[in-house]
Design an enzyme around this catalytic site. Structure first.
Site, PDB file in Angstrom:
ATOM      1  N   ASN A  82     -42.826 -21.885  -6.896  1.00 25.80           N
ATOM      2  CA  ASN A  82     -43.009 -20.718  -7.757  1.00 25.80           C
ATOM      3  C   ASN A  82     -42.021 -19.600  -7.445  1.00 25.80           C
ATOM      4  O   ASN A  82     -41.718 -18.785  -8.313  1.00 25.80           O
ATOM      5  CB  ASN A  82     -44.453 -20.215  -7.579  1.00 25.80           C
ATOM      6  CG  ASN A  82     -44.639 -18.827  -8.112  1.00 25.80           C
ATOM      7  OD1 ASN A  82     -44.723 -18.618  -9.306  1.00 25.80           O
ATOM      8  ND2 ASN A  82     -44.671 -17.833  -7.218  1.00 25.80           N
ATOM      9  N   ALA A  83     -41.499 -19.575  -6.216  1.00 27.39           N
ATOM     10  CA  ALA A  83     -40.658 -18.438  -5.809  1.00 27.39           C
ATOM     11  C   ALA A  83     -39.448 -18.302  -6.725  1.00 27.39           C
ATOM     12  O   ALA A  83     -38.774 -19.285  -7.027  1.00 27.39           O
ATOM     13  CB  ALA A  83     -40.190 -18.642  -4.367  1.00 27.39           C
ATOM     14  N   ILE A  85     -36.391 -15.184  -8.421  1.00 26.63           N
ATOM     15  CA  ILE A  85     -35.904 -13.804  -8.558  1.00 26.63           C
ATOM     16  C   ILE A  85     -35.132 -13.680  -9.864  1.00 26.63           C
ATOM     17  O   ILE A  85     -34.722 -14.689 -10.457  1.00 26.63           O
ATOM     18  CB  ILE A  85     -34.964 -13.416  -7.394  1.00 26.63           C
ATOM     19  CG1 ILE A  85     -33.728 -14.343  -7.342  1.00 26.63           C
ATOM     20  CG2 ILE A  85     -35.711 -13.466  -6.060  1.00 26.63           C
ATOM     21  CD1 ILE A  85     -32.588 -13.786  -6.505  1.00 26.63           C
ATOM     22  N   THR A  86     -34.927 -12.452 -10.297  1.00 25.27           N
ATOM     23  CA  THR A  86     -33.989 -12.196 -11.401  1.00 25.27           C
ATOM     24  C   THR A  86     -32.877 -11.285 -10.901  1.00 25.27           C
ATOM     25  O   THR A  86     -33.096 -10.448 -10.011  1.00 25.27           O
ATOM     26  CB  THR A  86     -34.673 -11.486 -12.598  1.00 25.27           C
ATOM     27  OG1 THR A  86     -35.352 -10.316 -12.121  1.00 25.27           O
ATOM     28  CG2 THR A  86     -35.650 -12.399 -13.310  1.00 25.27           C
ATOM     29  N   ASP A  88     -30.642  -9.812 -13.596  1.00 21.68           N
ATOM     30  CA  ASP A  88     -30.206  -9.823 -14.990  1.00 21.68           C
ATOM     31  C   ASP A  88     -28.949  -8.991 -15.210  1.00 21.68           C
ATOM     32  O   ASP A  88     -28.742  -7.967 -14.565  1.00 21.68           O
ATOM     33  CB  ASP A  88     -31.319  -9.272 -15.899  1.00 21.68           C
ATOM     34  CG  ASP A  88     -32.547 -10.181 -15.965  1.00 21.68           C
ATOM     35  OD1 ASP A  88     -32.516 -11.270 -15.375  1.00 21.68           O
ATOM     36  OD2 ASP A  88     -33.528  -9.789 -16.628  1.00 21.68           O
ATOM     37  N   GLY A 143     -28.533 -11.850 -21.322  1.00 19.24           N
ATOM     38  CA  GLY A 143     -28.521 -11.162 -20.023  1.00 19.24           C
ATOM     39  C   GLY A 143     -29.029 -11.996 -18.865  1.00 19.24           C
ATOM     40  O   GLY A 143     -29.274 -11.465 -17.785  1.00 19.24           O
ATOM     41  N   TYR A 147     -30.316 -16.945 -14.494  1.00 22.52           N
ATOM     42  CA  TYR A 147     -31.738 -17.318 -14.461  1.00 22.52           C
ATOM     43  C   TYR A 147     -32.024 -18.469 -15.437  1.00 22.52           C
ATOM     44  O   TYR A 147     -32.735 -19.425 -15.091  1.00 22.52           O
ATOM     45  CB  TYR A 147     -32.558 -16.076 -14.834  1.00 22.52           C
ATOM     46  CG  TYR A 147     -34.048 -16.199 -14.724  1.00 22.52           C
ATOM     47  CD1 TYR A 147     -34.699 -15.907 -13.529  1.00 22.52           C
ATOM     48  CD2 TYR A 147     -34.830 -16.580 -15.814  1.00 22.52           C
ATOM     49  CE1 TYR A 147     -36.085 -15.994 -13.428  1.00 22.52           C
ATOM     50  CE2 TYR A 147     -36.207 -16.669 -15.725  1.00 22.52           C
ATOM     51  CZ  TYR A 147     -36.835 -16.374 -14.529  1.00 22.52           C
ATOM     52  OH  TYR A 147     -38.204 -16.456 -14.433  1.00 22.52           O
ATOM     53  N   GLY A 178     -44.139 -17.989 -20.392  1.00 19.43           N
ATOM     54  CA  GLY A 178     -43.446 -16.965 -21.174  1.00 19.43           C
ATOM     55  C   GLY A 178     -43.464 -15.668 -20.385  1.00 19.43           C
ATOM     56  O   GLY A 178     -43.401 -15.671 -19.152  1.00 19.43           O
TER      57      GLY A 178
HETATM   58  N1  CAA Z   1     -29.709 -10.071 -28.389  1.00 14.63           N
HETATM   59  C1  CAA Z   1     -28.582  -9.508 -28.873  1.00 14.63           C
HETATM   60  N2  CAA Z   1     -28.053  -8.371 -28.404  1.00 14.63           N
HETATM   61  C2  CAA Z   1     -28.718  -7.784 -27.405  1.00 14.63           C
HETATM   62  C3  CAA Z   1     -29.888  -8.288 -26.850  1.00 14.63           C
HETATM   63  C4  CAA Z   1     -30.388  -9.466 -27.403  1.00 14.63           C
HETATM   64  N3  CAA Z   1     -31.527 -10.039 -26.948  1.00 14.63           N
HETATM   65  N4  CAA Z   1     -30.300  -7.479 -25.866  1.00 14.63           N
HETATM   66  C5  CAA Z   1     -29.403  -6.459 -25.807  1.00 14.63           C
HETATM   67  N5  CAA Z   1     -28.453  -6.653 -26.750  1.00 14.63           N
HETATM   68  C6  CAA Z   1     -27.317  -5.794 -27.033  1.00 14.63           C
HETATM   69  C7  CAA Z   1     -27.772  -4.366 -27.259  1.00 14.63           C
HETATM   70  O1  CAA Z   1     -28.178  -4.204 -28.595  1.00 14.63           O
HETATM   71  C8  CAA Z   1     -26.527  -3.595 -26.927  1.00 14.63           C
HETATM   72  O2  CAA Z   1     -25.634  -3.680 -27.999  1.00 14.63           O
HETATM   73  P1  CAA Z   1     -24.737  -2.407 -28.395  1.00 14.63           P
HETATM   74  O3  CAA Z   1     -23.928  -2.130 -27.150  1.00 14.63           O
HETATM   75  O4  CAA Z   1     -23.953  -2.909 -29.542  1.00 14.63           O
HETATM   76  O5  CAA Z   1     -25.715  -1.319 -28.695  1.00 14.63           O
HETATM   77  C9  CAA Z   1     -25.900  -4.407 -25.800  1.00 14.63           C
HETATM   78  O6  CAA Z   1     -26.475  -5.710 -25.896  1.00 14.63           O
HETATM   79  C10 CAA Z   1     -26.196  -3.849 -24.458  1.00 14.63           C
HETATM   80  O7  CAA Z   1     -27.602  -3.731 -24.295  1.00 14.63           O
HETATM   81  P2  CAA Z   1     -28.244  -2.927 -23.091  1.00 14.63           P
HETATM   82  O8  CAA Z   1     -28.030  -1.461 -23.328  1.00 14.63           O
HETATM   83  O9  CAA Z   1     -29.637  -3.379 -22.843  1.00 14.63           O
HETATM   84  O10 CAA Z   1     -27.238  -3.365 -21.939  1.00 14.63           O
HETATM   85  P3  CAA Z   1     -27.384  -3.302 -20.393  1.00 14.63           P
HETATM   86  O11 CAA Z   1     -26.098  -3.863 -19.854  1.00 14.63           O
HETATM   87  O12 CAA Z   1     -27.858  -1.970 -19.949  1.00 14.63           O
HETATM   88  O13 CAA Z   1     -28.574  -4.326 -20.087  1.00 14.63           O
HETATM   89  C11 CAA Z   1     -29.678  -6.392 -19.922  1.00 14.63           C
HETATM   90  C12 CAA Z   1     -28.450  -5.671 -20.443  1.00 14.63           C
HETATM   91  C13 CAA Z   1     -29.706  -6.306 -18.403  1.00 14.63           C
HETATM   92  C14 CAA Z   1     -29.545  -7.837 -20.324  1.00 14.63           C
HETATM   93  C15 CAA Z   1     -30.944  -5.745 -20.498  1.00 14.63           C
HETATM   94  O14 CAA Z   1     -30.854  -5.786 -21.891  1.00 14.63           O
HETATM   95  C16 CAA Z   1     -32.187  -6.478 -20.071  1.00 14.63           C
HETATM   96  O15 CAA Z   1     -32.717  -6.275 -18.987  1.00 14.63           O
HETATM   97  N6  CAA Z   1     -32.674  -7.368 -20.935  1.00 14.63           N
HETATM   98  C17 CAA Z   1     -33.891  -8.150 -20.635  1.00 14.63           C
HETATM   99  C18 CAA Z   1     -33.536  -9.488 -20.127  1.00 14.63           C
HETATM  100  C19 CAA Z   1     -34.815 -10.263 -19.962  1.00 14.63           C
HETATM  101  O16 CAA Z   1     -35.550 -10.532 -20.902  1.00 14.63           O
HETATM  102  N7  CAA Z   1     -35.118 -10.622 -18.728  1.00 14.63           N
HETATM  103  C20 CAA Z   1     -36.349 -11.332 -18.478  1.00 14.63           C
HETATM  104  C21 CAA Z   1     -36.873 -10.882 -17.157  1.00 14.63           C
HETATM  105  S1  CAA Z   1     -38.516 -11.509 -16.884  1.00 14.63           S
HETATM  106  C22 CAA Z   1     -38.280 -13.124 -16.565  1.00 14.63           C
HETATM  107  O17 CAA Z   1     -37.193 -13.620 -16.474  1.00 14.63           O
HETATM  108  C23 CAA Z   1     -39.524 -13.946 -16.395  1.00 14.63           C
HETATM  109  C24 CAA Z   1     -39.539 -15.094 -17.312  1.00 14.63           C
HETATM  110  O18 CAA Z   1     -39.351 -16.218 -16.859  1.00 14.63           O
HETATM  111  C25 CAA Z   1     -39.850 -14.898 -18.718  1.00 14.63           C
END
Ligand code: CAA
Length: 240
Positions: A82-83, A85-86, A88, A143, A147, A178
């Site tokens: 299960n361990a 990290i992210t 992103d 992003g 991962y 999810g």
């Molecule tokens: N699809 C298309 N474009 C996207 C997007 C997406 N899903 N998400 C962001 N963008 C675009 C934004 O619209 C923005 O575009 P503009 O510059 O044209 O406005 C550009 O990308 C930059 O977006 P951010 O300002 O968010 O950019 P950032 O560099 O600050 O951050 C990121 C980028 C780190 C990826 C941030 O969006 C983020 O944290 N996203 C979430 C990622 C995610 O879902 N992680 C899951 C973690 S939980 C997990 O992983 C557990 C599991 O198993 C489910």
């Protein structure tokens, strides 16, 4: 005799819920953790579940840690990987370290833990391995090239190892959660998270104990005919 289970990252979040669900199912549970000593101590005090500290991304530490558990508690029958990290970030800003650390821990950790436990399960003719993958390993996620690659790797790893374990009574399955209401998901920026939740047909984040119930089933005697499968538990966010 109670089955002995080890849950990596088993003192917090989804791992904590898995440890408790396996204990409730009658297993003797051991939780591994990497860093948060304070939380691990509180977890042991509250639950009576022993916690062992090592980094699952460290091959030798897994070999030594599992040998210590086998010595002090007994032979390990069940491993829940299960361990995770992210780190992103979009690819053009992602460092090699952020790529490598996620691969080392999330995917390498699975190899290290089964390398330390699978041969003995095979010899004893019974075992359960459950690997925690992710919806983002199935569908990809902006992003998360590191991962998503590691979690996708876990799904392939599961299917390959399942073929090796089948005739020895060792089942190997994956769960693909999810978005669950854990610290990991809480770290996603709120506006981004709101957009993700809007795409979940069930209309909410999942709960850790909902994932834990799936793991408990896959670890049970009743699941002997289930191997090489991936159970998606994502509120309908990704169906295929
Ligand atoms: N699809 C298309 N474009 C996207 C997007 C997406 N899903 N998400 C962001 N963008 C675009 C934004 O619209 C923005 O575009 P503009 O510059 O044209 O406005 C550009 O990308 C930059 O977006 P951010 O300002 O968010 O950019 P950032 O560099 O600050 O951050 C990121 C980028 C780190 C990826 C941030 O969006 C983020 O944290 N996203 C979430 C990622 C995610 O879902 N992680 C899951 C973690 S939980 C997990 O992983 C557990 C599991 O198993 C489910």
């Amino acid at each position: 005799m109670a089955r002995i289970a080890i849950v990596t990252g088993g003192t917090r979040g989804i791992g904590e819920a898995i440890s408790l669900a396996l204990k409730a199912q009658g297993c003797t549970v051991v939780a591994n953790y990497a860093g948060n000593e304070e939380k691990a101590k509180a977890f042991t005090a509250e639950t009576g579940i022993r916690a062992y500290r090592w980094d699952v991304g460290d091959h030798q530490a897994c070999i030594a840690g599992c040998a210590q558990v086998a010595e002090e508690v007994g032979p390990i029958d069940i491993v829940v990987n299960n361990a995770g990290i992210t780190r992103d970030g979009v690819l053009h800003r992602m460092s090699f370290e952020d790529w490598n650390e996620v691969m080392r821990i999330n995917l390498g950790g699975c190899f290290n833990m089964v390398k330390a436990t699978f041969p003995a399960m095979r010899e004893r003719g019974w075992g359960r391995v459950v690997n925690i993958g992710s919806i983002n390993g199935q569908a990809g996620q902006y992003g998360q090239v590191n991962y998503a690659a590691a979690k996708s790797g876990i799904h392939g790893f599961t299917k390959a190892l399942a073929q090796e374990g089948a005739k020895y009574g060792v089942t190997v399955n994956a769960i693909a959660p999810g978005y669950i209401d854990t610290d990991m998901v809480a770290a996603v920026p709120q506006p981004v998270l709101d957009k993700i939740i809007a795409k979940i047909p069930v209309g909410r984040l999942g709960h850790a104990d909902e994932i834990a119930r799936g793991v408990a089933f896959l670890c049970s005697e009743n699941a002997g005919f289930v191997t090489g499968s991936t159970l998606s538990m994502n509120g309908g966010q990704h169906m295929y």
